[in-house]
Design a protein around this motif. Structure first.
Motif, PDB file in Angstrom:
ATOM      1  N   VAL A 150       1.876  22.770 -50.898  1.00 38.78           N
ATOM      2  CA  VAL A 150       2.322  23.749 -49.889  1.00 38.78           C
ATOM      3  C   VAL A 150       3.681  24.320 -50.276  1.00 38.78           C
ATOM      4  O   VAL A 150       3.933  25.527 -50.143  1.00 38.78           O
ATOM      5  CB  VAL A 150       2.387  23.090 -48.496  1.00 38.78           C
ATOM      6  CG1 VAL A 150       2.951  24.065 -47.470  1.00 38.78           C
ATOM      7  CG2 VAL A 150       1.001  22.618 -48.062  1.00 38.78           C
ATOM      8  N   GLN A 151       4.549  23.458 -50.777  1.00 41.57           N
ATOM      9  CA  GLN A 151       5.891  23.910 -51.163  1.00 41.57           C
ATOM     10  C   GLN A 151       5.828  24.941 -52.283  1.00 41.57           C
ATOM     11  O   GLN A 151       6.507  25.978 -52.231  1.00 41.57           O
ATOM     12  CB  GLN A 151       6.724  22.707 -51.600  1.00 41.57           C
ATOM     13  CG  GLN A 151       8.139  23.075 -52.018  1.00 41.57           C
ATOM     14  CD  GLN A 151       8.840  21.930 -52.722  1.00 41.57           C
ATOM     15  OE1 GLN A 151       8.354  20.803 -52.718  1.00 41.57           O
ATOM     16  NE2 GLN A 151       9.977  22.224 -53.334  1.00 41.57           N
ATOM     17  N   ARG A 152       5.009  24.662 -53.277  1.00 39.32           N
ATOM     18  CA  ARG A 152       4.890  25.600 -54.403  1.00 39.32           C
ATOM     19  C   ARG A 152       4.201  26.899 -53.987  1.00 39.32           C
ATOM     20  O   ARG A 152       4.603  27.984 -54.410  1.00 39.32           O
ATOM     21  CB  ARG A 152       4.106  24.941 -55.545  1.00 39.32           C
ATOM     22  CG  ARG A 152       4.873  23.855 -56.274  1.00 39.32           C
ATOM     23  CD  ARG A 152       4.175  23.475 -57.567  1.00 39.32           C
ATOM     24  NE  ARG A 152       2.835  22.946 -57.323  1.00 39.32           N
ATOM     25  CZ  ARG A 152       2.553  21.660 -57.140  1.00 39.32           C
ATOM     26  NH1 ARG A 152       3.545  20.765 -57.159  1.00 39.32           N
ATOM     27  NH2 ARG A 152       1.314  21.259 -56.938  1.00 39.32           N
ATOM     28  N   GLU A 153       3.193  26.800 -53.158  1.00 36.08           N
ATOM     29  CA  GLU A 153       2.420  27.985 -52.771  1.00 36.08           C
ATOM     30  C   GLU A 153       3.240  28.979 -51.967  1.00 36.08           C
ATOM     31  O   GLU A 153       3.136  30.191 -52.149  1.00 36.08           O
ATOM     32  CB  GLU A 153       1.193  27.548 -51.957  1.00 36.08           C
ATOM     33  CG  GLU A 153       0.301  28.708 -51.525  1.00 36.08           C
ATOM     34  CD  GLU A 153      -0.892  28.251 -50.697  1.00 36.08           C
ATOM     35  OE1 GLU A 153      -1.620  29.124 -50.185  1.00 36.08           O
ATOM     36  OE2 GLU A 153      -1.091  27.020 -50.557  1.00 36.08           O
ATOM     37  N   LEU A 213      -6.825  12.997 -48.208  1.00 36.69           N
ATOM     38  CA  LEU A 213      -5.686  13.848 -47.875  1.00 36.69           C
ATOM     39  C   LEU A 213      -4.569  13.040 -47.221  1.00 36.69           C
ATOM     40  O   LEU A 213      -3.379  13.241 -47.513  1.00 36.69           O
ATOM     41  CB  LEU A 213      -6.131  14.980 -46.949  1.00 36.69           C
ATOM     42  CG  LEU A 213      -7.059  16.039 -47.552  1.00 36.69           C
ATOM     43  CD1 LEU A 213      -7.551  16.999 -46.476  1.00 36.69           C
ATOM     44  CD2 LEU A 213      -6.357  16.809 -48.666  1.00 36.69           C
ATOM     45  N   VAL A 214      -4.943  12.117 -46.319  1.00 40.59           N
ATOM     46  CA  VAL A 214      -3.947  11.292 -45.636  1.00 40.59           C
ATOM     47  C   VAL A 214      -3.224  10.383 -46.628  1.00 40.59           C
ATOM     48  O   VAL A 214      -2.005  10.200 -46.557  1.00 40.59           O
ATOM     49  CB  VAL A 214      -4.613  10.468 -44.510  1.00 40.59           C
ATOM     50  CG1 VAL A 214      -3.632   9.450 -43.935  1.00 40.59           C
ATOM     51  CG2 VAL A 214      -5.115  11.388 -43.403  1.00 40.59           C
ATOM     52  N   ASP A 215      -3.979   9.828 -47.572  1.00 40.58           N
ATOM     53  CA  ASP A 215      -3.380   8.920 -48.559  1.00 40.58           C
ATOM     54  C   ASP A 215      -2.480   9.642 -49.560  1.00 40.58           C
ATOM     55  O   ASP A 215      -1.541   9.043 -50.099  1.00 40.58           O
ATOM     56  CB  ASP A 215      -4.482   8.169 -49.325  1.00 40.58           C
ATOM     57  CG  ASP A 215      -5.246   7.202 -48.429  1.00 40.58           C
ATOM     58  OD1 ASP A 215      -4.695   6.836 -47.367  1.00 40.58           O
ATOM     59  OD2 ASP A 215      -6.391   6.847 -48.768  1.00 40.58           O
ATOM     60  N   ASN A 216      -2.760  10.912 -49.819  1.00 44.15           N
ATOM     61  CA  ASN A 216      -2.013  11.672 -50.834  1.00 44.15           C
ATOM     62  C   ASN A 216      -1.201  12.815 -50.205  1.00 44.15           C
ATOM     63  O   ASN A 216      -1.168  13.930 -50.728  1.00 44.15           O
ATOM     64  CB  ASN A 216      -2.974  12.243 -51.889  1.00 44.15           C
ATOM     65  CG  ASN A 216      -3.749  11.152 -52.608  1.00 44.15           C
ATOM     66  OD1 ASN A 216      -3.166  10.211 -53.128  1.00 44.15           O
ATOM     67  ND2 ASN A 216      -5.065  11.282 -52.631  1.00 44.15           N
ATOM     68  N   LEU A 217      -0.555  12.505 -49.077  1.00 39.92           N
ATOM     69  CA  LEU A 217       0.201  13.552 -48.377  1.00 39.92           C
ATOM     70  C   LEU A 217       1.338  14.112 -49.224  1.00 39.92           C
ATOM     71  O   LEU A 217       1.642  15.309 -49.156  1.00 39.92           O
ATOM     72  CB  LEU A 217       0.769  12.994 -47.070  1.00 39.92           C
ATOM     73  CG  LEU A 217      -0.068  13.189 -45.800  1.00 39.92           C
ATOM     74  CD1 LEU A 217       0.679  12.652 -44.593  1.00 39.92           C
ATOM     75  CD2 LEU A 217      -0.418  14.649 -45.591  1.00 39.92           C
ATOM     76  N   ALA A 218       1.971  13.277 -50.028  1.00 40.39           N
ATOM     77  CA  ALA A 218       3.089  13.752 -50.852  1.00 40.39           C
ATOM     78  C   ALA A 218       2.625  14.848 -51.806  1.00 40.39           C
ATOM     79  O   ALA A 218       3.321  15.873 -51.974  1.00 40.39           O
ATOM     80  CB  ALA A 218       3.702  12.589 -51.631  1.00 40.39           C
ATOM     81  N   ASP A 219       1.447  14.684 -52.394  1.00 39.94           N
ATOM     82  CA  ASP A 219       0.914  15.712 -53.308  1.00 39.94           C
ATOM     83  C   ASP A 219       0.564  16.982 -52.547  1.00 39.94           C
ATOM     84  O   ASP A 219       0.787  18.101 -53.048  1.00 39.94           O
ATOM     85  CB  ASP A 219      -0.329  15.177 -54.033  1.00 39.94           C
ATOM     86  CG  ASP A 219      -0.004  14.010 -54.951  1.00 39.94           C
ATOM     87  OD1 ASP A 219       1.172  13.912 -55.375  1.00 39.94           O
ATOM     88  OD2 ASP A 219      -0.908  13.199 -55.225  1.00 39.94           O
ATOM     89  N   GLU A 220       0.018  16.826 -51.337  1.00 45.55           N
ATOM     90  CA  GLU A 220      -0.340  18.007 -50.536  1.00 45.55           C
ATOM     91  C   GLU A 220       0.913  18.765 -50.099  1.00 45.55           C
ATOM     92  O   GLU A 220       0.928  19.996 -50.076  1.00 45.55           O
ATOM     93  CB  GLU A 220      -1.170  17.586 -49.314  1.00 45.55           C
ATOM     94  CG  GLU A 220      -2.436  16.809 -49.637  1.00 45.55           C
ATOM     95  CD  GLU A 220      -3.342  17.546 -50.619  1.00 45.55           C
ATOM     96  OE1 GLU A 220      -3.463  18.776 -50.515  1.00 45.55           O
ATOM     97  OE2 GLU A 220      -3.924  16.886 -51.495  1.00 45.55           O
TER      98      GLU A 220
END
Length: 438
Positions: A378-381, A367-374
């Motif tokens: 959140v933005q889409r949800e 999760l820390v490495d892929n924060l941009a995807d997370e």
């Protein structure tokens, strides 16, 4: 604003009428003083019981926004928790520029007197950040003492360490102008990389901290010092996001004649265009802001009239600061509430992604490495604007020191409370109370 009225009257302009109220409601000791001891014990008070807009913002913060910030550790990731002094602080004006461009003289000119600890000379004299504010008597308070005083909004400066606090002080004196405005005098910006490395603290970080708190930022230039050094360029870059607060002052303009002044003005605009990456032209005030009479021989009759009009425009801009400060409080409060909501969505989303039993450490690292995807999820949800999300690198750096599994799940009631505050409480507050300077 008696001090500015006197200066404007000197130019034979009709002074504006004094405000009906002196803004004392913004700094008065109200029943809200006890709200900041504990958000849980804060008693629910109806909106009808508050006495001003700022008083109402204090109540809304403690009862509706602060619980959300504490639950999702907003203060560790984005902004520190607000204290009573942050709401009650007077509007601030910060002066930035290279050494000997007239920053201290400018403050002295507005106050019509010198303040405690002021030093003026052709060499770099001001070697520290000095906050000039109203007080019962004339004295200088060391930075370490100022940073721990609960009634002053400078506790956040402790993050820059003792090296900075030893170069910070508060200069207090009784003055009618300082009852409305606080001035921040800064050390002269150095030129050259070698000189910059001699500072023992993060100069750019400190100016950025003050820029967020200030209501107006004056960049002072001298006709003979138009070059923008590397450090000055970094300082101006740190002011991004506060472009609406920046004003440029070409000081000591009576030292050159009319033809030279025209060329100097063009050169200054060219230099600023290299640094201020905005499509709009910066507002530049031209004048000689000191107590000496304008040099007729150098400036010429046209130049003298120009200087007087420019000085009147700048003084009028300063007079509007207390009125705009109330609007800035509301603007910053709404921005903070929206940022806290987005932070809560991000933290609760990361918590939801964590497994119940096995592989927690591996999942956290992913999760820390892929924060941009997370962030994108959140933005889409929640249909949030991408520009409101925090800086990924800073968020990742802070997140690495926490266990995501210990975070709280999403609490819809808290989110709804903040939505109600933005949608109903703040508009109702603005409807019931007017700006004390209107």
């Amino acid at each position: 604003m008696e001090g500015l009225d006197v200066l404007l009257a000197k130019r034979k302009h009709t002074p504006k009428s004094e405000p009906e109220q002196n803004g004392s409601s913004l700094v008065q000791s109200s029943p809200s003083a006890g709200w900041f001891t504990s958000s849980k014990s804060a008693k629910k008070v109806s909106l009808a019981s508050v006495t001003s807009i700022v008083d109402g913002l204090k109540r809304l913060y403690v009862q509706k926004l602060k619980p959300l910030e504490v639950t999702y550790r907003f203060n560790d990731f984005v902004f520190p928790l607000l204290a009573n002094s942050d709401f009650d602080a007077k509007p601030m004006v910060m002066l930035l520029g290279q050494y000997s461009t007239g920053k201290t003289t400018f403050i002295k000119h507005l106050l019509r007197t010198s303040y405690p600890g002021a030093h003026i000379g052709p060499e770099p004299t001001t070697d520290r950040f000095v906050v000039v504010m109203n007080g019962p008597d004339e004295r200088s308070v060391p930075g370490n003492t100022v940073a721990v005083q609960a009634d002053m909004p400078y506790s956040g400066l402790t993050t820059f360490g003792t090296a900075f606090l030893s170069k910070f002080e508060c200069s207090q004196m009784p003055h009618p102008l300082l009852e409305h405005i606080t001035f921040v005098d800064t050390p002269g910006v150095l030129s050259g990389e070698k000189q910059r490395t001699q500072r023992s603290y993060d100069f750019t970080g400190v100016t950025s901290w003050f820029a967020a708190k200030c209501d107006l930022i004056l960049l002072l230039f001298d006709p003979h010092k138009l070059d923008i050094s590397d450090e000055f360029k970094r300082v101006i870059a740190s002011l991004r996001g506060h472009d609406d607060k920046i004003r440029v002052v070409l000081n000591k303009a009576d030292q050159v004649d009319t033809q030279q002044l025209m060329r100097v003005y063009g050169a200054l605009m060219w230099s600023l265009g290299k640094v201020l990456n905005t499509p709009e032209v910066a507002r530049v005030y031209i004048g000689s802001f000191n107590d000496k009479p304008i040099n007729d021989t150098a400036a010429g009759p046209i130049g003298k009239e120009l200087f007087e009009k420019e000085q009147d425009d700048l003084l009028t801009d300063l007079k509007d600061i207390p009125k705009k400060a109330c609007d800035r409080h509301i603007n910053e409060f709404v921005k903070r509430a929206r940022a806290a909501k987005i932070h809560a969505y991000i933290i609760s989303h990361l918590k939801r992604e964590m497994p119940a039993m096995m592989g927690k450490a591996k999942t956290q690292q992913r999760l820390v490495d892929n924060l941009a995807d997370e962030f994108a999820k959140v933005q889409r949800e929640h249909h949030l604007p991408a520009g409101d999300f925090p800086d990924i690198e800073h968020f990742r750096e802070v997140l690495s020191g926490y266990s995501i599994d210990k975070f709280e799940k999403l609490k819809p009631k808290m989110i709804q409370t903040v939505d109600d505050m933005l949608g109903y409480d703040i508009p109702e507050l603005l409807k019931n109370f007017r700006n004390p300077y209107d």
